[in-house]
Design a protein around this motif. Sequence first.
Motif, PDB file in Angstrom:
ATOM      1  N   THR A  92      -9.745  47.915  47.882  1.00 18.22           N
ATOM      2  CA  THR A  92     -11.186  47.780  47.771  1.00 18.22           C
ATOM      3  C   THR A  92     -11.762  47.563  49.168  1.00 18.22           C
ATOM      4  O   THR A  92     -11.285  46.701  49.920  1.00 18.22           O
TER       5      THR A  92
ATOM      6  N   GLU B 152      -5.238  49.146  45.300  1.00 15.98           N
ATOM      7  CA  GLU B 152      -5.323  50.255  44.353  1.00 15.98           C
ATOM      8  C   GLU B 152      -3.886  50.658  43.993  1.00 15.98           C
ATOM      9  O   GLU B 152      -3.175  51.236  44.818  1.00 15.98           O
TER      10      GLU B 152
ATOM     11  N   THR C 188      -4.848  43.411  42.017  1.00 13.27           N
ATOM     12  CA  THR C 188      -5.145  44.834  42.021  1.00 13.27           C
ATOM     13  C   THR C 188      -6.471  45.040  41.298  1.00 13.27           C
ATOM     14  O   THR C 188      -7.049  44.096  40.751  1.00 13.27           O
ATOM     15  N   ASN C 189      -6.926  46.274  41.264  1.00 10.02           N
ATOM     16  CA  ASN C 189      -8.200  46.560  40.604  1.00 10.02           C
ATOM     17  C   ASN C 189      -8.043  46.879  39.123  1.00 10.02           C
ATOM     18  O   ASN C 189      -8.988  47.331  38.480  1.00 10.02           O
TER      19      ASN C 189
ATOM     20  N   SER D 188      -9.020  54.850  51.150  1.00 10.31           N
ATOM     21  CA  SER D 188      -9.725  53.778  51.848  1.00 10.31           C
ATOM     22  C   SER D 188      -8.830  52.952  52.759  1.00 10.31           C
ATOM     23  O   SER D 188      -9.319  52.083  53.482  1.00 10.31           O
TER      24      SER D 188
ATOM     25  N   GLU E  49     -16.944  58.122  50.356  1.00  6.99           N
ATOM     26  CA  GLU E  49     -17.036  57.031  51.328  1.00  6.99           C
ATOM     27  C   GLU E  49     -17.244  57.519  52.748  1.00  6.99           C
ATOM     28  O   GLU E  49     -17.212  56.726  53.688  1.00  6.99           O
TER      29      GLU E  49
ATOM     30  N   ARG F  57     -13.895  46.304  52.181  1.00  5.63           N
ATOM     31  CA  ARG F  57     -14.494  44.987  52.417  1.00  5.63           C
ATOM     32  C   ARG F  57     -15.045  44.908  53.831  1.00  5.63           C
ATOM     33  O   ARG F  57     -14.773  45.782  54.663  1.00  5.63           O
TER      34      ARG F  57
ATOM     35  N   ARG G  29      -6.584  43.027  46.489  1.00 11.63           N
ATOM     36  CA  ARG G  29      -7.449  44.027  45.853  1.00 11.63           C
ATOM     37  C   ARG G  29      -6.925  45.447  46.114  1.00 11.63           C
ATOM     38  O   ARG G  29      -7.629  46.337  46.575  1.00 11.63           O
TER      39      ARG G  29
END
Length: 318
Positions: free
Chosen positions: A79, A14, A52-53, A107, A129, A81, A12
Amino acid sequence: MLNTVACVLIDRLEPFEFGLICEVFGIDRTADGVPPIEFRVCAEEPGKPLSTNVGVSLTPELGLDALVGADLVAIPAFTIRDEYPPAVLDAVRQAAEAGATLLTVCSGAFLLGEAGLLDGRHCTMHWREQQRFAERFPLAKLDPDVLFVDDGNIITSAGTASGIDACLHLVRREHGSAAATAIARRMVVAPQREGGQRQYVELPIPDCSADSLTPLLTWMLKHLDTEHPVSELARRAQLSERTFARRFVAETGTTPHRWLTSQRVLRARRLLEDTDFSIDDVAQHSGFGTAALLRHHFHRAVGVAPNDYRRTFAHRPA
């Protein structure tokens, strides 16, 4: 020095944040005077596609053993988690213990936090975030306003574009301003941006219809050694002073005075690295006018005196 950079990936991913790391460290720019860098892309299971997203996958060819001996371990955004792969956390911890510098984009800092490497350390995070990050890692010293934080062997960045800022800062720190500027020029980005991420937090779009100020900024860079009153700059931009000031902050994140000071410090750094000009001459050519003003602004921006900076970063024959 950054001779070897290892970028570690998990599922996941970016892709843009991964791509900017590749752009700064993974492309051979020796023809532009940038020292060669060995670039490794690794994951827990080499040869296995990672999602990937954006609906495509990436397949790293190297395993986590590629982190061994790396000068820098770069961690792009993923992402967020609840749990991160234990083997990846262990590999990053071991790299840190072996002396590697760690760099995260956005992130990616959550992975470092999960590894326990941000306890008691200064760091930053994307403004959206920050609360989530602070609640999850209360021992981390989160700075909410900056684009990136250099805490020695750990560098964290706020968001997508600030990842470029952090990467170029690290190149500048390890290889000097000339290398960072060469990479920035190829990427068509500013070698160093002024301002923090507070400027990006849910602000309304400025009510401006004028063209970009890029031509004016380019002209200002060519004339750093002259004074630039706001009234004169506004006249050149064919804007009222009030509209000009608003547009300038919208495009650069700072005021004309602070932007000029920042660019003059950058010019002074280059002159201190690449020439044997006296401090008085550096002050004249960079636009500060006097050695006293140069020393004041240089120390405030860089943290050391011009002579001390020259002793550390001046280019010398091999």
